[in-house]
Design an enzyme around this catalytic site. Structure first.
Site, PDB file in Angstrom:
ATOM      1  N   HIS A  73       0.836  -1.204   0.000  1.00 19.87           N
ATOM      2  CA  HIS A  73       0.000   0.000   0.000  1.00 19.87           C
ATOM      3  C   HIS A  73       0.876   1.261   0.000  1.00 19.87           C
ATOM      4  O   HIS A  73       0.585   2.236  -0.695  1.00 19.87           O
ATOM      5  CB  HIS A  73      -0.882   0.040   1.256  1.00 19.87           C
ATOM      6  CG  HIS A  73      -1.837  -1.114   1.395  1.00 19.87           C
ATOM      7  ND1 HIS A  73      -1.695  -2.078   2.370  1.00 19.87           N
ATOM      8  CD2 HIS A  73      -2.950  -1.445   0.696  1.00 19.87           C
ATOM      9  CE1 HIS A  73      -2.699  -2.948   2.267  1.00 19.87           C
ATOM     10  NE2 HIS A  73      -3.463  -2.598   1.263  1.00 19.87           N
ATOM     11  N   GLY A 127      -2.754  -1.772  -7.307  1.00 24.13           N
ATOM     12  CA  GLY A 127      -1.614  -2.684  -7.373  1.00 24.13           C
ATOM     13  C   GLY A 127      -1.812  -3.781  -8.399  1.00 24.13           C
ATOM     14  O   GLY A 127      -2.910  -4.327  -8.539  1.00 24.13           O
TER      15      GLY A 127
HETATM   16  P1  AMP Z   1      -6.344  -4.066  -0.374  1.00 21.94           P
HETATM   17  O1  AMP Z   1      -6.226  -3.244   0.864  1.00 21.94           O
HETATM   18  O2  AMP Z   1      -5.832  -5.459  -0.234  1.00 21.94           O
HETATM   19  O3  AMP Z   1      -7.716  -3.975  -1.000  1.00 21.94           O
HETATM   20  O4  AMP Z   1      -5.360  -3.399  -1.445  1.00 21.94           O
HETATM   21  C1  AMP Z   1      -5.461  -2.049  -1.767  1.00 21.94           C
HETATM   22  C2  AMP Z   1      -4.589  -1.769  -2.966  1.00 21.94           C
HETATM   23  O5  AMP Z   1      -3.235  -2.109  -2.668  1.00 21.94           O
HETATM   24  C3  AMP Z   1      -4.996  -2.598  -4.193  1.00 21.94           C
HETATM   25  O6  AMP Z   1      -4.896  -1.787  -5.353  1.00 21.94           O
HETATM   26  C4  AMP Z   1      -3.961  -3.698  -4.195  1.00 21.94           C
HETATM   27  O7  AMP Z   1      -3.703  -4.242  -5.474  1.00 21.94           O
HETATM   28  C5  AMP Z   1      -2.737  -2.971  -3.667  1.00 21.94           C
HETATM   29  N1  AMP Z   1      -1.791  -3.918  -3.102  1.00 21.94           N
HETATM   30  C6  AMP Z   1      -2.035  -4.867  -2.168  1.00 21.94           C
HETATM   31  N2  AMP Z   1      -0.937  -5.611  -1.940  1.00 21.94           N
HETATM   32  C7  AMP Z   1       0.025  -5.135  -2.769  1.00 21.94           C
HETATM   33  C8  AMP Z   1       1.384  -5.487  -3.019  1.00 21.94           C
HETATM   34  N3  AMP Z   1       1.984  -6.505  -2.379  1.00 21.94           N
HETATM   35  N4  AMP Z   1       2.073  -4.769  -3.931  1.00 21.94           N
HETATM   36  C9  AMP Z   1       1.474  -3.746  -4.599  1.00 21.94           C
HETATM   37  N5  AMP Z   1       0.200  -3.363  -4.407  1.00 21.94           N
HETATM   38  C10 AMP Z   1      -0.523  -4.045  -3.507  1.00 21.94           C
END
Ligand code: AMP
Length: 283
Positions: free
Chosen positions: A39, A149
């Protein structure tokens, strides 16, 4: 300066209005909180490309199935605020489910075909919930650029398609996957893993890397590649494969031969925790 925290839509809109009136470009990083370095990489890029960075923290009920982990999803809000503060976030949008969906919500976004394959095949309704909440966040924040991401490759593709199909005036920035030193893709769900499962989990990236090497070495047959990958995962403790797919990057159509822009994506239960990972290949 610590970030402003808006829990209501009028408060959020007022802060954005002030920033836009001052000529700032607005960047939005939608998250479900439990922030980690993945994030933070999105936030860092938003800081570099926009003048006013908004992070939404919202565990979106409509994207969880009835048997999924909505109630136990981690919600370390104080820590998230601290991380946002250190990262230079300007505004945190932290609405309640009632604020987002009221009591009589009836409008959903569907992205046909793309929403029903890969993760959508085993998580019915998931992408409908994701697309709906993200369109709502776009309408509330009206960002110039939104940052997502590549970790959630199918999500990034679907949302980019939604923006295109519905003429949403937002630029999409898709950022690389951030990994632990041993290769495990960072995820808020990694905290569910016990010590033994955590030891097994990096095999997901190892098998994707091995598949990449096999393609570089000349293998093009998808059945053979998936067979090798399946065997490696099956030989690792705690693993139960949901899917391993080799698909076209834009259409998510399964390939029989590796060619063009290819997404190799997998979802595997490590113990009870479902983890996803992917790589892109250009052949
Ligand atoms: P989430 O909180 O899991 O819904 O993720 C929020 C955003 O962070 C989304 O766009 C995900 O794709 C991105 N994200 C989560 N994990 C990663 C990671 N390891 N590397 C890059 N982006 C990430």
């Amino acid at each position: 300066m610590p970030p402003l925290i808006a829990t209501t839509i009028p408060d959020c809109r007022a802060a954005i209005h002030t920033a836009k009136s001052a000529g700032q470009r607005v960047g939005l990083v939608p998250t479900m909180g439990a922030l980690h370095a993945g994030h933070l990489s999105l936030i860092e890029r938003a800081r570099a490309e926009t003048g006013f960075v908004v992070v939404s923290i919202f565990v979106n009920p409509t994207q969880f199935g009835p048997k999924e982990d909505l109630s136990r999803y981690p919600r370390p809000f104080e820590r998230d605020v601290e991380l946002c503060s250190q990262a230079g976030v300007d505004l945190i949008l932290n609405p309640t489910p009632e604020t987002m969906y009221g009591y009589d919500f009836k409008t959903y976004v569907e992205i046909h075909d793309l929403q029903n394959v890969l993760c959508g095949a085993s998580r019915s309704g998931h992408f409908r919930g994701v697309a709906t909440v993200v369109l709502k966040l776009f309408n509330i924040v009206q960002p110039d650029i939104a940052f997502f991401g590549q970790k959630d490759a199918q999500q990034a593709l679907l949302l980019s398609r939604m923006v295109r199909d519905l003429n949403v005036p937002v630029e999409m920035a898709i950022c690389p996957i951030v990994r632990e030193p041993d290769g495990l893709a960072m995820s808020s769900r990694n905290v569910y893993l016990n010590a033994s499962e955590r030891t097994s989990a990096p095999v997901l990236f190892r098998v994707l890397s091995a598949l990449r090497y096999a393609v570089v070495a000349g293998e093009r047959d998808v059945a053979a590649l998936i067979g090798q990958t399946t065997a490696l995962i099956a030989a690792t403790p705690h693993m139960r494969i949901d899917y391993i797919a080799v698909v076209d990057c834009d259409t998510l159509t399964p390939l029989t031969l590796v060619h063009g822009n290819v997404l190799v994506a997998l979802a595997v239960f490590v113990g009870a925790t479902r983890l996803i990972d992917n790589i892109m290949l250009v052949v």
